[in-house]
Design a protein around this motif. Structure first.
Motif, PDB file in Angstrom:
ATOM      1  N   UNK A  92     -32.229 -22.826  19.324  1.00  0.00           N
ATOM      2  CA  UNK A  92     -33.454 -23.610  19.488  1.00  0.00           C
ATOM      3  C   UNK A  92     -33.076 -24.993  20.013  1.00  0.00           C
ATOM      4  N   UNK A  93     -33.542 -25.342  21.217  1.00  0.00           N
ATOM      5  CA  UNK A  93     -33.229 -26.676  21.726  1.00  0.00           C
ATOM      6  C   UNK A  93     -33.951 -27.749  20.914  1.00  0.00           C
ATOM      7  N   UNK A  94     -33.440 -28.947  20.978  1.00  0.00           N
ATOM      8  CA  UNK A  94     -34.053 -30.056  20.243  1.00  0.00           C
ATOM      9  C   UNK A  94     -35.525 -30.197  20.627  1.00  0.00           C
ATOM     10  N   UNK A  95     -35.846 -29.941  21.879  1.00  0.00           N
ATOM     11  CA  UNK A  95     -37.239 -30.049  22.323  1.00  0.00           C
ATOM     12  C   UNK A  95     -38.133 -28.984  21.672  1.00  0.00           C
ATOM     13  N   UNK A  96     -37.547 -27.921  21.137  1.00  0.00           N
ATOM     14  CA  UNK A  96     -38.326 -26.867  20.498  1.00  0.00           C
ATOM     15  C   UNK A  96     -38.525 -27.070  19.008  1.00  0.00           C
ATOM     16  N   UNK A  97     -37.943 -28.124  18.462  1.00  0.00           N
ATOM     17  CA  UNK A  97     -38.055 -28.346  17.019  1.00  0.00           C
ATOM     18  C   UNK A  97     -39.475 -28.644  16.572  1.00  0.00           C
ATOM     19  N   UNK A  98     -40.274 -29.277  17.423  1.00  0.00           N
ATOM     20  CA  UNK A  98     -41.660 -29.554  17.023  1.00  0.00           C
ATOM     21  C   UNK A  98     -42.435 -28.253  16.859  1.00  0.00           C
ATOM     22  N   UNK A  99     -42.198 -27.268  17.727  1.00  0.00           N
ATOM     23  CA  UNK A  99     -42.868 -25.967  17.571  1.00  0.00           C
ATOM     24  C   UNK A  99     -42.340 -25.226  16.358  1.00  0.00           C
ATOM     25  N   UNK A 100     -41.033 -25.328  16.115  1.00  0.00           N
ATOM     26  CA  UNK A 100     -40.454 -24.679  14.947  1.00  0.00           C
ATOM     27  C   UNK A 100     -41.010 -25.301  13.671  1.00  0.00           C
ATOM     28  N   UNK A 101     -41.110 -26.607  13.631  1.00  0.00           N
ATOM     29  CA  UNK A 101     -41.674 -27.287  12.456  1.00  0.00           C
ATOM     30  C   UNK A 101     -43.132 -26.905  12.250  1.00  0.00           C
ATOM     31  N   UNK A 102     -43.883 -26.809  13.334  1.00  0.00           N
ATOM     32  CA  UNK A 102     -45.288 -26.387  13.234  1.00  0.00           C
ATOM     33  C   UNK A 102     -45.373 -24.963  12.718  1.00  0.00           C
ATOM     34  N   UNK A 103     -44.486 -24.083  13.187  1.00  0.00           N
ATOM     35  CA  UNK A 103     -44.488 -22.699  12.724  1.00  0.00           C
ATOM     36  C   UNK A 103     -44.166 -22.640  11.236  1.00  0.00           C
ATOM     37  N   UNK A 104     -43.200 -23.426  10.787  1.00  0.00           N
ATOM     38  CA  UNK A 104     -42.855 -23.449   9.365  1.00  0.00           C
ATOM     39  C   UNK A 104     -44.045 -23.893   8.521  1.00  0.00           C
ATOM     40  N   UNK A 105     -44.697 -24.980   8.927  1.00  0.00           N
ATOM     41  CA  UNK A 105     -45.871 -25.451   8.186  1.00  0.00           C
ATOM     42  C   UNK A 105     -46.965 -24.387   8.159  1.00  0.00           C
ATOM     43  N   UNK A 106     -47.170 -23.730   9.275  1.00  0.00           N
ATOM     44  CA  UNK A 106     -48.172 -22.672   9.377  1.00  0.00           C
ATOM     45  C   UNK A 106     -47.850 -21.537   8.412  1.00  0.00           C
ATOM     46  N   UNK A 107     -46.596 -21.054   8.438  1.00  0.00           N
ATOM     47  CA  UNK A 107     -46.213 -19.920   7.595  1.00  0.00           C
ATOM     48  C   UNK A 107     -46.304 -20.274   6.111  1.00  0.00           C
ATOM     49  N   UNK A 108     -45.802 -21.446   5.724  1.00  0.00           N
ATOM     50  CA  UNK A 108     -45.867 -21.825   4.312  1.00  0.00           C
ATOM     51  C   UNK A 108     -47.309 -22.078   3.868  1.00  0.00           C
ATOM     52  N   UNK A 109     -48.124 -22.602   4.748  1.00  0.00           N
ATOM     53  CA  UNK A 109     -49.546 -22.799   4.421  1.00  0.00           C
ATOM     54  C   UNK A 109     -50.235 -21.463   4.188  1.00  0.00           C
ATOM     55  N   UNK A 110     -49.899 -20.472   5.007  1.00  0.00           N
ATOM     56  CA  UNK A 110     -50.481 -19.140   4.830  1.00  0.00           C
ATOM     57  C   UNK A 110     -50.089 -18.546   3.480  1.00  0.00           C
ATOM     58  N   UNK A 111     -48.836 -18.716   3.091  1.00  0.00           N
ATOM     59  CA  UNK A 111     -48.384 -18.197   1.797  1.00  0.00           C
ATOM     60  C   UNK A 111     -49.159 -18.868   0.662  1.00  0.00           C
ATOM     61  N   UNK A 112     -49.239 -20.189   0.705  1.00  0.00           N
ATOM     62  CA  UNK A 112     -49.920 -20.915  -0.368  1.00  0.00           C
ATOM     63  C   UNK A 112     -51.415 -20.606  -0.392  1.00  0.00           C
ATOM     64  N   UNK A 113     -52.021 -20.551   0.778  1.00  0.00           N
ATOM     65  CA  UNK A 113     -53.446 -20.220   0.845  1.00  0.00           C
ATOM     66  C   UNK A 113     -53.699 -18.802   0.363  1.00  0.00           C
ATOM     67  N   UNK A 114     -52.827 -17.873   0.737  1.00  0.00           N
ATOM     68  CA  UNK A 114     -52.967 -16.495   0.294  1.00  0.00           C
ATOM     69  C   UNK A 114     -52.892 -16.354  -1.215  1.00  0.00           C
ATOM     70  N   UNK A 115     -52.094 -17.187  -1.847  1.00  0.00           N
ATOM     71  CA  UNK A 115     -52.028 -17.163  -3.302  1.00  0.00           C
ATOM     72  C   UNK A 115     -53.251 -17.777  -3.956  1.00  0.00           C
TER      73      UNK A 115
END
Length: 133
Positions: A92-115
């Protein structure tokens, strides 16, 4: 309840391996695969929660805590993995870290919301029925 933290760790490890190997392709901006990555995690998280809650025999009232325990190991470990992204995610290039961070927030939000959904549904139904009288 410790079972949910163990499952969360295993899922984090698997997701970290996937992004280590194919992160650059999964998070390439302006490609259809990026949309697939973001949308595709929704049913994956739903299935993960369903199977985890069934395996851990989590009653609806226990699901918010179970979801927190599922998300927490990854959230804490991703602090380290993203801080040392050049070692952990060399594809993952440094320029792709913002998308990776957004994906992480999205995935963890889905887990918490699902619970939280069973508790929110129950509360909404109760308040709705109470107000309808």
């Amino acid at each position: 309840m410790p079972l949910f933290a163990v499952i969360g760790f295993v899922v984090w490890l698997a997701a970290t391996a996937v992004f280590r190997l194919w992160g650059a392709e999964l998070l390439a901006p302006h490609t259809p695969l990026l949309w697939v990555t973001f949308i595709g995690v929704v049913p994956v998280v739903a299935l993960l929660l369903k199977l985890s809650f069934a395996w851990g025999k989590a009653a609806p009232a226990e699901r918010p805590l179970a979801a927190l325990l599922l998300a927490l190991p990854g959230m804490l470990l991703d602090i380290v993995s993203t801080s040392f992204h050049t070692l952990v995610f060399p594809a993952i290039p440094v320029s792709g870290l913002y998308l990776f961070s957004a994906w992480l927030l999205w995935a963890y939000s889905l887990i918490l919301l699902g619970g939280m959904l069973p508790a929110l549904r129950a509360k909404f139904r109760l308040s709705f029925k109470h107000n309808a009288r």
